[in-house]
Design an enzyme around this catalytic site. Sequence first.
Site, PDB file in Angstrom:
ATOM      1  N   TYR A 286       0.870  -1.261  -0.039  1.00 36.57           N
ATOM      2  CA  TYR A 286      -0.109   0.160  -0.149  1.00 36.57           C
ATOM      3  C   TYR A 286       0.803   1.261   0.009  1.00 36.57           C
ATOM      4  CZ  TYR A 286      -3.075   3.662   1.464  1.00 36.57           C
ATOM      5  OH  TYR A 286      -3.725   4.859   1.862  1.00 36.57           O
TER       6      TYR A 286
ATOM      7  N   GLU B 106      -3.607   7.322  -3.625  1.00 32.65           N
ATOM      8  CA  GLU B 106      -3.484   6.056  -3.161  1.00 32.65           C
ATOM      9  C   GLU B 106      -2.927   5.086  -4.297  1.00 32.65           C
ATOM     10  OE1 GLU B 106      -6.022   4.972   0.866  1.00 32.65           O
ATOM     11  OE2 GLU B 106      -6.756   4.199  -1.104  1.00 32.65           O
TER      12      GLU B 106
END
Length: 379
Positions: free
Chosen positions: A101, A189
């Site tokens: 991530y 993101e």
Amino acid sequence: MNLHEYQAREILRRHGIPVPEGEVVTTPAAAKAAATRLGGSVVVKAQVHAGGRGKAGGVKLAKTPDEAEAVAAKIIGMTIKGLTVQKVLVVPATDIASESYLGIIVDRESQRPMLMVSAAGGIDIEEVAAKTPEKIHRRAIDPRYGLLAHQALALGFQLYPDVTKARAAAAIMQQLVTAAYDVGASLAEINPLVTTPEGKVLALDAKIVIDDNELDRKPAIAALRDASAEAPAEVQAREAGLTFIKLEGSVGCCVNGAGLAMATMDLVKYYGGDPANFLDIGGSSNPQKVVNALKIITADSNVRAILFNIFGGITRTDDVANGIVQATGQVPLKVPIVIRLTGTNEQEAMRILKKAGFDALTDMDQAVQQAVAAAGGAR
Ligand code: GDP
Ligand code: MN
């Protein structure tokens, strides 16, 4: 403003981040054609402004172009978190060795953009943050210097012990920071950032939210808005000059002032309820705004009770009262309404409401408790 994945990945690609190729299509037949061009095995991905598409069945692997057509037929038209899928992105399927991530948010505490990275990517990062926060590594970014090479590399090693992969990830982090600044993102993101069995590091998903305050000075970014994919209530609210955010609860809130709106939502939660929305009718007192607000709230089928919480300063509570009477005349209410008014012209407001058959309170706690009870009681 939310961007679609296909728009966000284009921005990442422009900044040099490795992103697999892909095509956006709106029909199953076009998905089949795209899969043929991309060479067979593909992933078909719903393009909606919602996270967790994978879990909702909006991300599916297809081994052949025919399968891609069938999968696209299922995904196009499906609803994810209340949003209907109109487009899908077709990308070549990637073999995944690991999922990490990467994310940038604006951090209030450090008053800086905050880069967060975790080797526990792919699934719900919220769950990782809640249960194993030590698996998320953070770095506040000094806006004067951006993300420096050594800072990025240190974070790269948090993801991959292998130096080549750590370097690749570090470069992507620096590119992500630059991209976020460039477009005026309040959130950017990549989840998952994957490694392939051959050792490549790739961004397989991209999410960018643009700070609305940037839109006026970035017309090219503003032009990316896809109103057809936004919650209809949010589009309606924006056009009516209301600040509205749809939420999942059952207490419809109509409040003047952002601070009071947030305090109201907190209190609804405190008394065991869940707000159906954030809605700020603003400081002015225009009955038409109340009419528009009530139309938007009542259109939400989750709403079991409506709570008006108005503090009359510049806002005249008698104007709000007139708005409530007008609006309920135009759109008859199907759910109970609890009204709390206090401040400027309060007596006049009470008189107007009483004449129209409404009760009103002046105490905020009492009103919120009544609204939660009217919506079916505490959780
Ligand atoms: P999200 O659920 O909305 O975040 O959508 P993602 O694009 O992140 O996809 C969800 C999950 O699907 C990813 O975490 C991957 O595990 C899987 N996935 C997506 N693309 C591919 C791919 O090309 N190959 C494989 N094997 N899995 C994929
Ligand atoms: Mn994802």
